[in-house]
Write an enzyme that holds these catalytic residues in place. Structure first.
Site, PDB file in Angstrom:
ATOM      1  N   GLY A 302      40.231 -16.217  -4.965  1.00  0.00           N
ATOM      2  CA  GLY A 302      41.106 -15.087  -5.228  1.00  0.00           C
ATOM      3  C   GLY A 302      42.152 -15.384  -6.275  1.00  0.00           C
ATOM      4  N   ALA A 303      42.813 -16.540  -6.159  1.00  0.00           N
ATOM      5  CA  ALA A 303      43.865 -16.913  -7.100  1.00  0.00           C
ATOM      6  C   ALA A 303      44.143 -18.400  -6.937  1.00  0.00           C
ATOM      7  CB  ALA A 303      45.136 -16.094  -6.845  1.00  0.00           C
ATOM      8  N   MET A 304      44.852 -18.979  -7.930  1.00  0.00           N
ATOM      9  CA  MET A 304      45.135 -20.410  -7.904  1.00  0.00           C
ATOM     10  C   MET A 304      46.523 -20.674  -8.442  1.00  0.00           C
ATOM     11  SD  MET A 304      44.208 -23.426  -7.161  1.00  0.00           S
ATOM     12  CE  MET A 304      45.244 -24.850  -7.393  1.00  0.00           C
ATOM     13  N   GLU A 305      47.279 -21.527  -7.715  1.00  0.00           N
ATOM     14  CA  GLU A 305      48.689 -21.739  -7.978  1.00  0.00           C
ATOM     15  C   GLU A 305      48.965 -22.798  -9.031  1.00  0.00           C
ATOM     16  OE1 GLU A 305      47.718 -24.348  -4.296  1.00  0.00           O
ATOM     17  OE2 GLU A 305      47.106 -22.434  -5.119  1.00  0.00           O
ATOM     18  N   ASN A 306      48.248 -22.822 -10.149  1.00  0.00           N
ATOM     19  CA  ASN A 306      48.594 -23.732 -11.233  1.00  0.00           C
ATOM     20  C   ASN A 306      50.081 -23.574 -11.548  1.00  0.00           C
ATOM     21  OD1 ASN A 306      45.618 -23.906 -11.685  1.00  0.00           O
ATOM     22  ND2 ASN A 306      45.923 -21.877 -12.553  1.00  0.00           N
ATOM     23  N   HIS A 337      51.965 -14.942  -2.516  1.00  0.00           N
ATOM     24  CA  HIS A 337      51.379 -16.163  -1.950  1.00  0.00           C
ATOM     25  C   HIS A 337      51.379 -17.281  -2.992  1.00  0.00           C
ATOM     26  CE1 HIS A 337      48.238 -18.301   0.564  1.00  0.00           C
ATOM     27  NE2 HIS A 337      48.046 -18.879  -0.619  1.00  0.00           N
ATOM     28  N   GLU A 338      50.868 -16.978  -4.184  1.00  0.00           N
ATOM     29  CA  GLU A 338      50.796 -18.007  -5.225  1.00  0.00           C
ATOM     30  C   GLU A 338      52.192 -18.416  -5.687  1.00  0.00           C
ATOM     31  OE1 GLU A 338      47.958 -19.312  -5.513  1.00  0.00           O
ATOM     32  OE2 GLU A 338      46.984 -17.710  -4.402  1.00  0.00           O
ATOM     33  N   GLU A 360      48.667 -24.001   2.558  1.00  0.00           N
ATOM     34  CA  GLU A 360      48.152 -22.637   2.512  1.00  0.00           C
ATOM     35  C   GLU A 360      48.730 -21.754   3.618  1.00  0.00           C
ATOM     36  OE1 GLU A 360      46.708 -21.545   0.013  1.00  0.00           O
ATOM     37  OE2 GLU A 360      46.346 -23.475  -0.931  1.00  0.00           O
TER      38      GLU A 360
END
Length: 890
Positions: A302-306, A337-338, A360
């Site tokens: 869904g998404a990634m917290e780079n 969330h990210e 998470e």
């Protein structure tokens, strides 16, 4: 990080034997490293022991990276200059690097014949020294087509190419040689040569230093200390929007052809509100300077917290029609969330992957809190119950459940805990913790934890100690009960009355035999009263449940209720047992309850009865339809329509025993739902009716009505038929085998040549109820040389066997099961989709036996075995429902 489905890790190695010419002497040997007790096996994984041994030797690390993205469309070239300290130099040192080609390796000024396994480079001990070391690696690497490493996507509409990275959990080494483990934090410098007109984005801010021959050189500032998996490199002719959030520059990126559909103002509003809220909640200003967000194609999750350059999946967050409240809510939730990860996960990072759950779960919890405090979604705890809690309970009831905190022995095992225990149970338990210790105590503990460990790594005990100190109580027993034991408890309220007064009220706690742990938690216990046919909530008691029996003495002398519900307002992570008196009082009276969350909790109890066979499915559907007549809360409407769709899905799978029940349900739905869909003027409710219309269409008349939405002879007043929604109609008609549907697929493909249109066309074709279609797609999916790409493979897998095609699925079951050992080295995201979608319940003796035999035969990797065990359990449970229907029919 937000999953679409919980994936598992695997191996996909690209070995390219050609590339741009070089005038450097290539002094590199490539050979398999034998797996002995003193050497690392040649595999695309890093074990906990290997990581800890490497960590023990290493000190300060700095990467200076250069990437050439302009010279080739097939591959990129890189140069990694790495400075690192060692405390010992008496053994070789491995640096992770998967799927590339080495041109030159220099260690402390000496060019070496490096041993490269294809997964890591071994640096000889004789070239290392105690103290500071310098490593230079020049290399080439193909662009990724599976969404990991540096992924390349070319837009079919305008032929523009976009790049982005996805490095979690162990894919940074597909971008550059790296000590790729979370507890080896490092600083980074970056230089990139990219085609002119491209924008390049990374962790730190970057500027163009020079441009020549249509190539721009970008220079980026040095980053703070960070883990490799949250580094990033994104590049391409993205559309860019810019604003400020206080002192923080914020940017949003998307493909040019998709830009018109991006809700920029909404996205920035959520971003500004979130950055302000989190800085205040954590009492720490945003730590990374700027904040970029990129909406990218073919994204695996869904998404990634780079850090400072977060990536989001297009298919989930951009719609080609007006957004509903649910679209906006999902978007806001994931943005927040990210963003929470910037503090909890990025600024302070887990030591190893067993800490994923805390990372998470906390971001999931904080997104809910931020939704309530900084957005329009003030009732965000309501959907948390409907979706997160139910996902957690379901996963916790599977044979594959596990404690929240578990060892992760290797990155190859990592994805076995990337699941609803990690996300949804973990966040549910953290919610209970906040309630248990007090919300302000919880907030202060989090703030202190982040301040103490900023730019470092932590263990679980660090978090528990911070909470204990803030709360003024020892939370180690709490942690042992909740974090190290699997399963959930059930609560049942038992009371006695004399006259109209309570004389005793006890809360009984039980646990399953396999997981006998009884837990301590705070819950709200509420009495419900049936008064002249109306169901109302009475007194509510704050109770700390302990052990098998907890007496609620403060209830003695209160009015005698009809029943007692021991998890009012959903404080606890617990399932509630209701007796027949309670069920009888609830039936037909849910709409009387003023609180929408209370209505949802009662509906969930009735829905669970239908799913377990204690209530007939047609009875539940009729009850849900009656409730829909008067329900005003959109969340409860969504819950009811979703549960009706789930009931239809189950009845299809239970045929032929369920034929009569299915006919009864569909006959009660088709005309009613069509009427609602064609008259509803509220956008949010209308989309729910549209979704239910798709799921309840079966008869020829209903199919014709659905097809009329494509030729626009009928329009829905509150649902503009965008390309996305038209494709949903086509895919539904394809799965039903509607007359002329292949022509519809062709016409829609001509109408929509976009990337999303191409994938939707694949889904529509795969859904056709034809044996040769299924065989053809299975052959394509299992072909190791398929050039379809992961995103398009997943599009086919998602619709290959809809619930009304179990006979076609059963005919291919042996072939699917036989393919599992052969696919052992396939990408984990492929396998999660392949097993999860192709082994949905068929509900027959034969299917259960076939899956059991496949498990006994073995030859599966651990993660595929996990998925198969879950599939077998679901199939066996469905078979039990079938048997129950057969007995009822007899």
């Amino acid at each position: 990080m937000k999953p679409l489905r919980r994936p598992i890790v695997g191996v996909l190695l690209f070995l390219i034997g050609c590339g741009p010419s070089t005038d450097q002497d290539i002094s590199v040997s490539k050979e398999q490293v034998p797996a002995t007790s003193s050497t690392r096996p040649a595999e695309d994984a890093l074990t906990f022991e290997q990581a800890q041994a490497r960590k023990a030797r290493m000190g300060k690390i700095h990467y200076s990276l250069f990437f050439d993205l302009a010279s080739s469309r097939e591959m990129f070239t890189g140069r990694a200059s790495i400075d690192f300290d060692l405390s010992s130099a008496d053994a070789p040192l491995n640096i992770d690097f998967s799927g590339g080609e080495l041109d030159r390796v220099v260690v402390n000024g000496e060019q070496i014949d490096a041993v490269y396994s294809g997964f890591f480079i071994t640096l000889p001990a004789e070239n290392l020294r105690v103290g500071g070391n310098e490593l230079l690696v020049e290399y080439r690497h193909p662009y990724s087509k599976d969404g990991t490493g540096l992924h390349q996507f070319t837009d079919p509409e305008d032929d523009l190419t976009y790049l982005y990275t996805y490095l979690w959990p162990y894919y940074a080494n597909r971008l550059f040689p790296a000590f790729d483990q979370p507890n080896l934090k490092a600083t980074f410098e970056l230089e990139v040569a990219a085609p002119g007109g491209w924008t390049v984005v990374s962790t730190a801010g970057g500027v163009v230093s020079e441009t020549s021959d249509s190539v721009s050189t970008w220079i980026f500032a040095t980053t703070p200390k960070m883990s490799t998996y949250i580094f990033s490199l994104h590049a391409g002719p993205y559309r860019v929007w810019e604003q400020m959030a206080g002192d923080v520059p914020i940017r949003l990126f998307a493909r040019q052809s998709l830009a018109q559909y991006v809700v920029v103002d909404e996205w920035f509003e959520i971003t500004r509100g979130g950055l302000e809220f989190f800085a205040e909640y954590f009492d720490i200003v945003y730590p990374f300077g700027k904040y970029d967000q990129l909406i990218v194609p073919d994204f695996n999750i869904g998404a990634m917290e780079n850090i400072a350059a977060v990536t989001f999946a297009e298919r989930r967050f951009v719609q080609r029609q007006p957004s509903t409240r649910f679209d906006r809510e999902i978007r806001a939730n994931v943005i927040l969330h990210e963003m929470a990860h910037m503090w909890f996960g990025d600024l302070v990072t887990k030591d190893w992957w067993n800490g994923l759950w805390l990372n998470e779960s906390f971001a999931t919890l904080m997104a809910q809190i931020a939704m309530v405090e900084s957005t329009e979604f003030k009732d965000a705890w309501h959907p948390f119950f409907i979706y997160n809690k139910q996902s957690a309970y379901y996963k916790d009831s599977r044979v594959t459940t596990h404690p929240i905190e578990v060892p992760v022995n290797s990155t190859a095992d990592f994805f076995m805990v990337f699941d609803d225990i990690t996300y949804d149970k973990g966040s549910s338990v953290l919610k209970q913790l906040a309630h248990f210790v007090g919300y302000e105590n919880h907030r202060i503990a989090v703030s202190n934890y982040l301040k103490e460990h900023a730019y470092g790594n932590t263990l679980l005990q660090d978090f528990i100690d911070a909470q204990s100190a803030s709360a003024g109580r020892d939370l180690d027993p709490w942690a042992q009960q909740w974090l190290y034991q699997a399963g959930f408890n059930e609560l049942e309220a038992r009371f006695e009355c004399e006259g109209d007064k309570i004389t005793s009220l006890n809360i009984l706690q039980t646990a399953p035999a396999d997981y006998p742990q009884l837990r301590q938690q705070r819950v709200a216990v509420a009495g419900y009263f049936l008064d002249e046919g109306q169901l109302n909530v009475g007194d509510i008691y704050d109770v700390e449940v302990k052990g098998e029996i907890t007496a609620v003495d403060e209830a003695i002398g209160a009015a005698c209720p009809t029943f007692v519900f021991p998890n009012h307002d959903d404080w606890g992570y617990v399932q509630v047992v209701l007796d027949e008196q309670a069920i009888s009082a609830i039936r037909g009276r849910v709409q009387h309850l003023e609180n929408p969350l209370a209505r949802s909790m009662m509906i969930d109890s009735l829905s669970n009865m239908a799913k377990s066979g204690r209530m007939s499915i047609p009875d539940y559907v009729l009850l849900a339809l009656d409730e829909l007549e008067t329900e005003t809360n959109i969340r409860v409407v969504a819950q009811l329509t979703g549960s009706i769709s789930g009931a239809i899905d189950l009845l299809y799978r239970l045929r032929p025993e369920s034929e009569a029940a299915l006919a009864q349900v569909l006959s009660s739905l088709e005309d009613k739902v069509w009427s609602l869909a064609t008259t509803e003027t509220d956008t949010d409710r209308a989309r729910l009716w549209f979704n239910l219309l798709l799921n309840s269409t079966a008869s020829a008349v209903a199919q014709d009505r659905l097809a009329s939405l494509l030729d626009e002879s009928v329009t829905l007043p509150a649902v503009p038929m965008s390309e996305d929604l038209r494709w949903q109609v086509v895919i539904t008609l394809s799965a039903l085998g509607a007359p002329g549907v292949e022509k519809m697929i062709h016409a829609e493909s001509e109408r929509d040549p976009s990337d999303k249109g191409r994938k939707s066309g694949i889904s529509a074709d795969a859904a056709l109820p034809q044996a040769d279609t299924k065989e053809s797609w299975l052959a394509e999916l299992t072909n190791p040389d398929s050039e379809l790409g992961l995103a398009k493979q997943r599009a086919a897998i998602a619709t290959l066997f809809p619930s009304n095609q179990t006979e076609l699925q059963a005919a291919q079951l042996q072939r699917i099961l036989a393919s599992l050992p052969e696919l052992a080295d396939r990408d984990p995201y492929f396998m999660s989709s392949y097993v999860g979608n192709l082994l949905t319940p068929i509900c027959t003796e034969e299917s259960v036996s076939a899956m059991a035999t496949a498990l006994e035969t073995g030859g599966l990797n651990s993660t595929t075995e996990l998925f198969l065990r879950e599939a077998l359990q679901a199939d066996a449970e469905c078979l039990e429902l079938r048997r129950g229907l057969g007995q009822t029919t007899d």
